[in-house]
Design a protein around this motif. Structure first.
Motif, PDB file in Angstrom:
ATOM      1  N   SER A 112       0.825  -1.215   0.000  1.00 16.13           N
ATOM      2  CA  SER A 112       0.000   0.000   0.000  1.00 16.13           C
ATOM      3  C   SER A 112       0.860   1.267   0.000  1.00 16.13           C
ATOM      4  CB  SER A 112      -0.981   0.004   1.173  1.00 16.13           C
ATOM      5  OG  SER A 112      -0.300   0.030   2.398  1.00 16.13           O
ATOM      6  N   HIS A 121       0.415   4.210  -2.732  1.00 17.08           N
ATOM      7  CA  HIS A 121       0.234   5.624  -2.381  1.00 17.08           C
ATOM      8  C   HIS A 121       1.335   6.480  -3.008  1.00 17.08           C
ATOM      9  CE1 HIS A 121      -3.198   5.085   0.239  1.00 17.08           C
ATOM     10  NE2 HIS A 121      -2.580   4.058   0.796  1.00 17.08           N
ATOM     11  N   TYR A 141       0.455   6.867  -6.678  1.00 16.30           N
ATOM     12  CA  TYR A 141      -0.622   7.842  -6.846  1.00 16.30           C
ATOM     13  C   TYR A 141      -0.073   9.263  -6.714  1.00 16.30           C
ATOM     14  CZ  TYR A 141      -4.902  10.455  -6.382  1.00 16.30           C
ATOM     15  OH  TYR A 141      -5.885  11.387  -6.574  1.00 16.30           O
ATOM     16  N   LYS A 142       0.701   9.495  -5.679  1.00 12.07           N
ATOM     17  CA  LYS A 142       1.249  10.826  -5.413  1.00 12.07           C
ATOM     18  C   LYS A 142       2.160  11.299  -6.549  1.00 12.07           C
ATOM     19  CE  LYS A 142       4.259  13.249  -2.176  1.00 12.07           C
ATOM     20  NZ  LYS A 142       5.187  13.062  -1.081  1.00 12.07           N
TER      21      LYS A 142
END
Length: 140
Positions: free
Chosen positions: A42, A46, A49-50
């Motif tokens: 995860s 993340h 995504y960032k």
């Protein structure tokens, strides 16, 4: 997908007013050198995504074909590809949704023929798509 959605979709009149679009991607992400290349983590998701989604100009390795990391491993990724091919080959959600329900319930790539049977879905065409370059293209 196998419990709530059927109840919603089968509620009186819902199918007549709904236009459903499905993108079988889940919590997948593209592996990158900066964030990591899997297995699923995860923190890597993340980071991706960032650095790749929430930016105006993503890096060159943000969306590399063949680098998708699925949350639940290769089985999920392969089922996602099969389902994505079903969408491409059967654009009406009313055609592909029952197939999705079956594939999610069975959760096995081997279920492709039996899930397609009787639905007017061409299992051979989906298999050809999923096992070729069109499958990776459909996945995104």
């Amino acid at each position: 997908a196998t419990k709530v959605m059927p109840a919603v979709l089968n509620a009186s009149g819902v199918m007549d007013i709904l236009d459903l679009s499905v993108y079988p991607f889940g919590n997948s992400y593209y592996g990158t050198k900066v964030c990591g290349e899997g297995p699923y983590d995860s923190d890597e998701r993340h980071c991706w995504y960032k650095n790749c989604v929430a930016v105006e100009s993503p890096g060159s390795d943000c969306f590399q074909p063949g680098s998708i990391v699925a949350q639940h491993g290769e089985v999920e990724r392969n089922i996602n590809i099969i389902e994505a091919c079903a969408v491409v080959l059967n654009p009406s959600w009313k055609a592909y949704w029952p197939f999705f329900e079956c594939m999610e319930r069975e959760y096995s790539t081997a279920a492709l023929p039996s899930c397609a049977d009787g639905l007017g879905i061409d299992a051979e065409a989906i298999s050809a798509c999923a096992n070729g370059p069109d499958g990776q293209a459909a996945e995104v």
